[in-house]
Write an enzyme that holds these catalytic residues in place. Structure first.
Site, PDB file in Angstrom:
ATOM      1  N   GLY A 168      25.330 -11.512  89.741  1.00 42.21           N
ATOM      2  CA  GLY A 168      23.992 -11.619  89.151  1.00 42.21           C
ATOM      3  C   GLY A 168      23.230 -10.390  89.572  1.00 42.21           C
ATOM      4  O   GLY A 168      23.746  -9.286  89.501  1.00 42.21           O
ATOM      5  N   CYS A 194      30.847  -9.640  92.975  1.00 42.06           N
ATOM      6  CA  CYS A 194      29.870  -8.669  92.499  1.00 42.06           C
ATOM      7  C   CYS A 194      28.579  -8.706  93.323  1.00 42.06           C
ATOM      8  O   CYS A 194      28.586  -8.267  94.458  1.00 42.06           O
ATOM      9  CB  CYS A 194      29.654  -8.885  91.004  1.00 42.06           C
ATOM     10  SG  CYS A 194      29.072  -7.403  90.183  1.00 42.06           S
ATOM     11  N   ARG A 229      28.095  -3.854  85.613  1.00 41.50           N
ATOM     12  CA  ARG A 229      27.230  -3.080  86.522  1.00 41.50           C
ATOM     13  C   ARG A 229      27.665  -3.296  87.980  1.00 41.50           C
ATOM     14  O   ARG A 229      26.871  -3.634  88.856  1.00 41.50           O
ATOM     15  CB  ARG A 229      25.765  -3.463  86.331  1.00 41.50           C
ATOM     16  CG  ARG A 229      25.234  -3.098  84.942  1.00 41.50           C
ATOM     17  CD  ARG A 229      23.743  -3.373  84.801  1.00 41.50           C
ATOM     18  NE  ARG A 229      23.351  -4.684  85.298  1.00 41.50           N
ATOM     19  CZ  ARG A 229      23.542  -5.826  84.650  1.00 41.50           C
ATOM     20  NH1 ARG A 229      24.106  -5.826  83.455  1.00 41.50           N
ATOM     21  NH2 ARG A 229      23.152  -6.957  85.172  1.00 41.50           N
ATOM     22  N   HIS A 277      34.352  -9.892  88.107  1.00 46.70           N
ATOM     23  CA  HIS A 277      34.017 -11.305  87.855  1.00 46.70           C
ATOM     24  C   HIS A 277      35.239 -12.105  87.423  1.00 46.70           C
ATOM     25  O   HIS A 277      35.440 -12.295  86.217  1.00 46.70           O
ATOM     26  CB  HIS A 277      32.990 -11.386  86.725  1.00 46.70           C
ATOM     27  CG  HIS A 277      31.610 -10.968  87.091  1.00 46.70           C
ATOM     28  ND1 HIS A 277      30.616 -11.861  87.401  1.00 46.70           N
ATOM     29  CD2 HIS A 277      31.052  -9.742  87.197  1.00 46.70           C
ATOM     30  CE1 HIS A 277      29.499 -11.213  87.674  1.00 46.70           C
ATOM     31  NE2 HIS A 277      29.741  -9.920  87.557  1.00 46.70           N
ATOM     32  N   GLU A 283      35.628 -15.171  87.358  1.00 50.87           N
ATOM     33  CA  GLU A 283      35.228 -16.418  86.693  1.00 50.87           C
ATOM     34  C   GLU A 283      35.006 -16.220  85.194  1.00 50.87           C
ATOM     35  O   GLU A 283      34.848 -17.181  84.460  1.00 50.87           O
ATOM     36  CB  GLU A 283      33.973 -16.999  87.366  1.00 50.87           C
ATOM     37  CG  GLU A 283      32.648 -16.326  87.037  1.00 50.87           C
ATOM     38  CD  GLU A 283      32.444 -14.956  87.710  1.00 50.87           C
ATOM     39  OE1 GLU A 283      33.363 -14.460  88.376  1.00 50.87           O
ATOM     40  OE2 GLU A 283      31.347 -14.396  87.523  1.00 50.87           O
TER      41      GLU A 283
HETATM   42  N1  GLN Z   1      24.233  -4.659  89.674  1.00 47.21           N
HETATM   43  C1  GLN Z   1      24.054  -5.929  90.342  1.00 47.21           C
HETATM   44  C2  GLN Z   1      23.387  -5.739  91.708  1.00 47.21           C
HETATM   45  O1  GLN Z   1      23.314  -4.640  92.194  1.00 47.21           O
HETATM   46  C3  GLN Z   1      25.380  -6.647  90.496  1.00 47.21           C
HETATM   47  C4  GLN Z   1      25.951  -6.930  89.139  1.00 47.21           C
HETATM   48  C5  GLN Z   1      26.763  -8.176  89.051  1.00 47.21           C
HETATM   49  O2  GLN Z   1      26.724  -9.036  89.921  1.00 47.21           O
HETATM   50  N2  GLN Z   1      27.449  -8.343  87.952  1.00 47.21           N
HETATM   51  O3  GLN Z   1      22.970  -6.693  92.266  1.00 47.21           O
END
Ligand code: GLN
Length: 199
Positions: A47, A79, A135, A170, A172
């Site tokens: 997230g 992530c 990202r 990810h 999931e």
């Molecule tokens: N770019 C997000 C961050 O720096 C992480 C992205 C993700 O969890 N898909 O928190």
């Protein structure tokens, strides 16, 4: 086997579905009361790590979650979850869970074009593991006791330190359940060693 899923923000529902497919009991954590329930492991989803951290702090959950992981509760961070577990993140202040001896670079693939799919080998999982990056961060340094499980183009994208498992990507969001199964195996091993998670 019961797995808690931090559900402040981000891709928690997808982890929930995945774990249900594997016939594991899950519950979502939003409030300190939720966190009180018995659990054999915790998932920290992807997230936005800054938003997740803010909510976790506001709810008074940062310290209890950190303590439980430090005491040996198995954790799987994907992530943003990986970012929250890292001891060092770019030049940012160290206010996060910071339980895992890794240095992480956020938005490492660029903000706009940073979402892509790849398949790569992952130690303990297989030769062609689906990896969806959004990202994503990657790991730039690991401390002693951290096992590198996967790298892509020379950058570390999955690692484990004791009962802490992290991926930049990810799992999931794909159909492949093997990484979740791997985490459940970690949680099973831990609970076999007793409910006192200290080693
Ligand atoms: N770019 C997000 C961050 O720096 C992480 C992205 C993700 O969890 N898909 O928190």
């Amino acid at each position: 086997m019961t797995i808690a899923i931090l559900a402040f923000q981000g891709a928690f529902a997808e982890h929930e579905q995945m774990l249900r497919r594997l016939e594991v009991e899950t519950f979502l954590v939003r409030k300190p009361e939720d966190w009180q329930r018995h659990k054999d492991g915790v998932v920290i989803p992807g997230g936005e790590s800054t938003a997740m951290l803010r909510i976790m702090k506001d709810e008074g959950l940062l310290m209890p979650v950190r303590q439980a992981i430090a005491d040996g509760l198995p954790v799987f961070g994907t992530c943003a979850g990986m970012i929250l577990l890292a001891k060092q993140v770019d030049e940012e202040a160290r206010e996060r869970l910071a339980t895992m001896d890794i240095t992480v670079h956020r938005n490492a693939y660029g903000r706009q074009l940073g979402s892509f799919y790849a398949e790569a080998p992952m130690e303990g999982i297989g030769e062609r593991v689906p990896m969806t990056f959004i990202r994503a961060p990657y790991i730039t340094e690991v401390g002693e006791g951290v096992e590198v499980l996967a790298a892509l183009d020379g950058h570390i994208v999955a690692a484990r330190q004791g009962r802490q498992l992290v991926t930049s990507f990810h799992p999931e969001l794909n159909e492949d359940v093997r990484i979740h199964q791997y985490f459940l195996e970690m949680a099973r091993d831990a609970s076999r060693n007793g409910n006192d998670f200290s080693e």
